[in-house]
Design a protein around this motif. Structure first.
Motif, short mmCIF file in Angstrom:
data_model
loop_
_atom_site.label_atom_id
_atom_site.label_comp_id
_atom_site.label_asym_id
_atom_site.label_seq_id
_atom_site.Cartn_x
_atom_site.Cartn_y
_atom_site.Cartn_z
N GLN A 1 0.83 -1.20 0.00
CA GLN A 1 0.00 0.00 0.00
C GLN A 1 0.87 1.26 0.00
N ARG A 2 1.96 1.21 0.74
CA ARG A 2 2.85 2.38 0.80
C ARG A 2 3.52 2.64 -0.56
N SER A 3 3.62 1.63 -1.37
CA SER A 3 4.13 1.81 -2.73
C SER A 3 2.97 2.36 -3.56
N SER A 4 2.92 3.64 -3.74
CA SER A 4 1.75 4.31 -4.31
C SER A 4 1.33 3.80 -5.69
N SER A 5 2.24 3.25 -6.44
CA SER A 5 1.89 2.81 -7.78
C SER A 5 1.37 1.37 -7.83
N THR A 6 1.46 0.62 -6.74
CA THR A 6 1.08 -0.78 -6.75
C THR A 6 -0.39 -0.95 -6.36
N ARG A 7 -1.14 -1.55 -7.25
CA ARG A 7 -2.53 -1.94 -6.92
C ARG A 7 -2.49 -3.41 -6.57
N THR A 8 -3.27 -3.79 -5.56
CA THR A 8 -3.15 -5.14 -5.01
C THR A 8 -4.46 -5.90 -5.09
N GLY A 9 -4.32 -7.20 -5.39
CA GLY A 9 -5.44 -8.12 -5.35
C GLY A 9 -5.10 -9.25 -4.39
N VAL A 10 -6.13 -9.85 -3.83
CA VAL A 10 -5.95 -10.95 -2.88
C VAL A 10 -6.80 -12.13 -3.32
N VAL A 11 -6.18 -13.30 -3.34
CA VAL A 11 -6.90 -14.56 -3.50
C VAL A 11 -6.74 -15.26 -2.16
N ALA A 12 -7.87 -15.53 -1.51
CA ALA A 12 -7.80 -16.09 -0.15
C ALA A 12 -8.69 -17.31 -0.02
N GLY A 13 -8.22 -18.26 0.75
CA GLY A 13 -9.01 -19.45 1.04
C GLY A 13 -10.21 -19.11 1.89
N ARG A 14 -9.97 -18.34 2.94
CA ARG A 14 -11.05 -17.88 3.83
C ARG A 14 -11.04 -16.36 3.83
N PHE A 15 -12.21 -15.79 3.63
CA PHE A 15 -12.30 -14.33 3.58
C PHE A 15 -13.65 -13.94 4.15
N ASP A 16 -13.64 -13.37 5.35
CA ASP A 16 -14.88 -13.00 6.03
C ASP A 16 -14.96 -11.49 6.19
N GLN A 17 -15.93 -11.04 6.98
CA GLN A 17 -16.16 -9.61 7.16
C GLN A 17 -14.95 -8.92 7.81
N ASP A 18 -14.31 -9.57 8.78
CA ASP A 18 -13.13 -8.97 9.41
C ASP A 18 -12.00 -8.81 8.40
N ALA A 19 -11.81 -9.82 7.57
CA ALA A 19 -10.78 -9.75 6.53
C ALA A 19 -11.11 -8.63 5.54
N LEU A 20 -12.38 -8.43 5.27
CA LEU A 20 -12.80 -7.37 4.36
C LEU A 20 -12.36 -6.01 4.90
N GLN A 21 -12.56 -5.80 6.17
CA GLN A 21 -12.17 -4.51 6.76
C GLN A 21 -10.66 -4.31 6.67
N VAL A 22 -9.90 -5.35 6.95
CA VAL A 22 -8.44 -5.26 6.84
C VAL A 22 -8.06 -4.97 5.39
N ALA A 23 -8.68 -5.66 4.45
CA ALA A 23 -8.37 -5.47 3.04
C ALA A 23 -8.65 -4.04 2.60
N VAL A 24 -9.77 -3.51 3.03
CA VAL A 24 -10.12 -2.12 2.68
C VAL A 24 -9.09 -1.17 3.30
N ASP A 25 -8.74 -1.40 4.56
CA ASP A 25 -7.73 -0.56 5.23
C ASP A 25 -6.39 -0.60 4.50
N CYS A 26 -6.08 -1.74 3.90
CA CYS A 26 -4.80 -1.91 3.20
C CYS A 26 -4.87 -1.52 1.72
N GLY A 27 -6.01 -1.03 1.28
CA GLY A 27 -6.13 -0.57 -0.10
C GLY A 27 -6.22 -1.67 -1.14
N VAL A 28 -6.67 -2.85 -0.74
CA VAL A 28 -6.81 -3.95 -1.69
C VAL A 28 -7.91 -3.62 -2.70
N ALA A 29 -7.60 -3.83 -3.99
CA ALA A 29 -8.53 -3.48 -5.05
C ALA A 29 -9.37 -4.67 -5.53
N ALA A 30 -8.92 -5.88 -5.27
CA ALA A 30 -9.66 -7.06 -5.74
C ALA A 30 -9.55 -8.17 -4.72
#
Length: 166
Positions: free
Chosen positions: A21-50
């Protein structure tokens, strides 16, 4: 673009997402085995785009996610999108008007009575329809108008309708 593939968002994967996220030019995607509401909040906080769940990660879905992120779009499973929109709505309401009425402002009985008033029923008709005495109907409606600092039934109906409470 960076694509992180993990079983779940644990501490080490969150640290990596924050570095990306600190690397301003990098957009990030996550493929996760388990992804719940708490993980969603973390992902949003970390700027995950997918976000793609591993169980749903077939070739087409991964390619579509990468292409969407490259275009500046976001990708979320439908259930997570609904969760995110609900969360954003709650935050927006609490920031813009923390004292605004919510569904918990009215009891079910009060909401039902105001809904009937809005449909044109008078006190006696509401009493019959809800199996209360006319006196109870008057008292409940008076309590609502007093508690919400409203002038009369019409004002109460307009108020609760404007705020989406009925």
């Amino acid at each position: 673009m960076a694509l992180l593939v993990v079983d779940e968002l644990d501490e080490s994967s969150v640290r990596l997402l924050r570095r990306l996220q600190r690397s301003s030019s990098t957009r990030t995607g996550v493929v996760a085995g388990r992804f719940d509401q708490d993980a969603l909040q973390v992902a949003v906080d970390c700027g995950v785009a997918a976000v793609v769940r591993r169980a749903e990660a077939d070739q087409d879905r991964l390619v579509n996610a990468v292409v969407a992120v490259a275009k500046g779009e976001a990708v979320l499973p439908g259930d997570l999108l609904g969760t995110l929109l609900d969360h954003v709505g709650r935050l927006q309401r609490s920031v813009l008007d923390p004292d605004a009425p919510t569904l918990s402002t009215l009891t079910a009985r009060e909401a039902d009575m105001l809904r009937l008033v809005s449909e044109g029923f008078d006190t006696s008709e509401i009493a019959v329809k809800m199996s209360f005495s006319e006196r109870t109907v008057k008292n409940v409606l008076h309590e609502v108008t007093t508690r919400l600092h409203l002038r009369n039934r019409a004002h109460a109906v307009g108020y609760v309708m404007r705020h989406g409470l009925i």
